[in-house]
Design a protein around this motif. Sequence first.
Motif, short mmCIF file in Angstrom:
data_model
loop_
_atom_site.label_atom_id
_atom_site.label_comp_id
_atom_site.label_asym_id
_atom_site.label_seq_id
_atom_site.Cartn_x
_atom_site.Cartn_y
_atom_site.Cartn_z
N ALA A 50 0.83 -1.20 0.00
CA ALA A 50 0.00 0.00 0.00
C ALA A 50 0.87 1.25 0.00
O ALA A 50 0.61 2.22 -0.73
CB ALA A 50 -0.93 0.00 1.22
N ARG A 51 1.92 1.22 0.80
CA ARG A 51 2.83 2.36 0.89
C ARG A 51 3.50 2.62 -0.48
O ARG A 51 3.64 3.76 -0.91
CB ARG A 51 3.89 2.10 1.97
CG ARG A 51 4.49 3.36 2.57
CD ARG A 51 5.57 3.01 3.60
NE ARG A 51 5.06 2.21 4.70
CZ ARG A 51 4.55 2.72 5.81
NH1 ARG A 51 4.47 4.03 5.97
NH2 ARG A 51 4.11 1.92 6.78
N SER A 56 4.15 5.82 -5.42
CA SER A 56 4.28 5.93 -6.87
C SER A 56 3.39 7.04 -7.43
O SER A 56 3.71 7.62 -8.47
CB SER A 56 3.94 4.59 -7.54
OG SER A 56 2.58 4.26 -7.34
N ALA A 57 2.30 7.34 -6.73
CA ALA A 57 1.41 8.41 -7.19
C ALA A 57 2.07 9.77 -7.11
O ALA A 57 1.70 10.70 -7.85
CB ALA A 57 0.12 8.40 -6.36
N PHE A 58 3.04 9.92 -6.22
CA PHE A 58 3.72 11.20 -6.03
C PHE A 58 5.20 11.16 -6.41
O PHE A 58 5.90 12.15 -6.25
CB PHE A 58 3.59 11.65 -4.57
CG PHE A 58 2.17 11.86 -4.11
CD1 PHE A 58 1.47 12.99 -4.49
CD2 PHE A 58 1.55 10.91 -3.32
CE1 PHE A 58 0.16 13.18 -4.07
CE2 PHE A 58 0.25 11.10 -2.88
CZ PHE A 58 -0.46 12.24 -3.27
N LYS A 181 -8.30 16.80 -7.72
CA LYS A 181 -9.10 17.89 -8.26
C LYS A 181 -8.28 18.86 -9.11
O LYS A 181 -8.84 19.75 -9.75
CB LYS A 181 -9.77 18.66 -7.12
CG LYS A 181 -10.64 17.79 -6.22
CD LYS A 181 -11.02 18.53 -4.96
CE LYS A 181 -11.61 17.58 -3.93
NZ LYS A 181 -11.80 18.25 -2.63
N ALA A 182 -6.98 18.72 -9.06
CA ALA A 182 -6.07 19.53 -9.88
C ALA A 182 -4.71 18.86 -9.83
O ALA A 182 -4.43 18.03 -8.96
CB ALA A 182 -5.99 20.98 -9.36
N ALA A 183 -3.85 19.24 -10.77
CA ALA A 183 -2.49 18.69 -10.76
C ALA A 183 -1.76 19.14 -9.51
O ALA A 183 -1.85 20.29 -9.10
CB ALA A 183 -1.74 19.15 -12.01
N PHE A 184 -1.05 18.21 -8.89
CA PHE A 184 -0.25 18.53 -7.71
C PHE A 184 1.13 17.94 -7.91
O PHE A 184 1.34 16.73 -7.77
CB PHE A 184 -0.89 17.98 -6.43
CG PHE A 184 -0.08 18.22 -5.19
CD1 PHE A 184 0.28 19.51 -4.81
CD2 PHE A 184 0.33 17.16 -4.39
CE1 PHE A 184 1.03 19.74 -3.67
CE2 PHE A 184 1.08 17.37 -3.24
CZ PHE A 184 1.43 18.66 -2.88
N THR A 185 2.07 18.78 -8.29
CA THR A 185 3.44 18.36 -8.54
C THR A 185 4.28 18.61 -7.30
O THR A 185 4.28 19.71 -6.75
CB THR A 185 4.05 19.14 -9.73
OG1 THR A 185 3.21 18.95 -10.87
CG2 THR A 185 5.45 18.65 -10.03
N LEU A 186 4.99 17.59 -6.88
CA LEU A 186 5.77 17.68 -5.64
C LEU A 186 7.15 18.27 -5.94
O LEU A 186 8.10 17.54 -6.23
CB LEU A 186 5.88 16.31 -4.99
CG LEU A 186 6.26 16.30 -3.51
CD1 LEU A 186 5.23 17.04 -2.68
CD2 LEU A 186 6.41 14.88 -3.02
N HIS A 187 7.23 19.58 -5.86
CA HIS A 187 8.50 20.29 -6.08
C HIS A 187 9.50 19.90 -4.99
O HIS A 187 9.13 19.61 -3.85
CB HIS A 187 8.24 21.80 -6.05
CG HIS A 187 9.40 22.64 -6.43
ND1 HIS A 187 10.43 22.93 -5.55
CD2 HIS A 187 9.71 23.28 -7.59
CE1 HIS A 187 11.32 23.70 -6.15
NE2 HIS A 187 10.90 23.93 -7.39
N HIS A 251 -6.24 7.23 -10.16
CA HIS A 251 -5.44 7.05 -11.38
C HIS A 251 -6.30 6.51 -12.52
O HIS A 251 -6.10 6.86 -13.69
CB HIS A 251 -4.27 6.12 -11.10
CG HIS A 251 -3.39 5.86 -12.28
ND1 HIS A 251 -2.55 6.84 -12.80
CD2 HIS A 251 -3.23 4.75 -13.05
CE1 HIS A 251 -1.91 6.33 -13.85
NE2 HIS A 251 -2.30 5.07 -14.02
N GLU A 252 -7.27 5.67 -12.18
CA GLU A 252 -8.13 5.05 -13.19
C GLU A 252 -9.24 5.96 -13.67
O GLU A 252 -9.85 5.70 -14.71
CB GLU A 252 -8.75 3.76 -12.62
CG GLU A 252 -7.74 2.66 -12.33
CD GLU A 252 -8.35 1.49 -11.58
OE1 GLU A 252 -7.68 0.46 -11.46
OE2 GLU A 252 -9.51 1.63 -11.09
N SER A 253 -9.51 7.04 -12.93
CA SER A 253 -10.66 7.92 -13.24
C SER A 253 -10.26 8.99 -14.25
O SER A 253 -10.23 10.20 -13.95
CB SER A 253 -11.18 8.55 -11.95
OG SER A 253 -11.57 7.57 -11.03
N GLU A 254 -9.93 8.55 -15.44
CA GLU A 254 -9.49 9.47 -16.49
C GLU A 254 -10.63 10.41 -16.88
O GLU A 254 -11.77 10.00 -17.04
CB GLU A 254 -9.04 8.67 -17.72
CG GLU A 254 -8.41 9.52 -18.81
CD GLU A 254 -7.89 8.68 -19.96
OE1 GLU A 254 -7.54 9.28 -20.99
OE2 GLU A 254 -7.84 7.45 -19.83
#
Length: 378
Positions: A50-51, A56-58, A181-187, A251-254
């Motif tokens: 799970a971790r 991988s999402a971020f 709800k919006a793109a979130f890029t981890l700077h 991820h699947e909710s395109e």
Amino acid sequence: MKRIYLDNNASTFIDPKVLEVLKQELEVSQGNPSSTHFFGQELKKKLANARSTIASAFNIKPSEIYFTSGATESANLIIRGLLDLSKPIHAVTTSIEHDAVYKTFKDLEKKGLKVSYVKPEKSGSVSLEAIKREVNPNTALIAVMAANNETGVINPIQSIAEFSESLKIPFFVDATQIIGKAAFTLHEGITAFCMSGHKIHGPKGIGMAFIRKKTPFSPLIAGGEQEFGKRGGTENSAAIVALAAAFTRLHESEGAIDRMSYLRDLFEKEILHRLKEVYINGGNPRICNTSNLCFKGVDGEALLTSLDLQGIAASHGSACSSGALKPSRILLEMGLEEKMARSSLRFSLSRFTEESEIREAIQIICTLVENFRSFSKS
């Protein structure tokens, strides 16, 4: 009566596929992940998987994720854990943070922390220049939410991250409302962020804190060696596995963001077309699902109650100890007059919201507002 749920920034209902995962885990999971026997080690593997799924999402390391009971605990873990109050230090945050962050800083002020609360512009966004003006040599933390929970307005997180990184000041982001709800890029300049499962169609009572590797911080909850020794207590393994499933479903909710944006824009366009003196609180950019509207001359509490009686769930301000509704701190900080703030309601959609529900809500809202205004004139 059919009920229409437009309060998804408060909480979403659990995705049916995530619910299946949660039910299965509650039925089959036995033992304690810290135990060395078969049952414990099987659970430990599930937590590791799970971790890794969430990491991988971020594009982060699994070891940088700390599971908690939700964003409120995560925010407290991050803020209190990063700040060493034995030193004369200072923090910069905003006056429009969620109470989980805002009240944590207020509490730490009583313990000696110096805090600067940056006010937003009229658009509801906090400017980088305003943040820069408050930073001083003792600044040990900058904390700014990615998107406001009431207006949906997005803050310039990337610019603030670049600035904080240049000064080597830790930067904490409340990412609770922006994920999904919006793109979130981890700077690289973002040191830590928090989120809650129930905001992304996962279960309540589970969330996470991301804290970048090699960042020193103290645990909030002392106990065993769970969560790399930083959060004592037996892990809520079923909820953690379900949280990972919720991220997989995201991820699947395109197309979900585009669809929510379309429905939110339709909602606002139709209401503003049919009713006079209705104003959108907050400028762009906003997350795709949030609409905070001021219905001038209409008591927001009365409208909220009438909407509930008609089957529509929305929200208005925050509840005080007496149970009466107060005008929103966020709207007041944006410069709205108290009367206008009291006339404002928040409507928030989800990826499961249907166009038919939006059109029915538009009709009910417009009818009620017209009735309230006609009554006030008579």
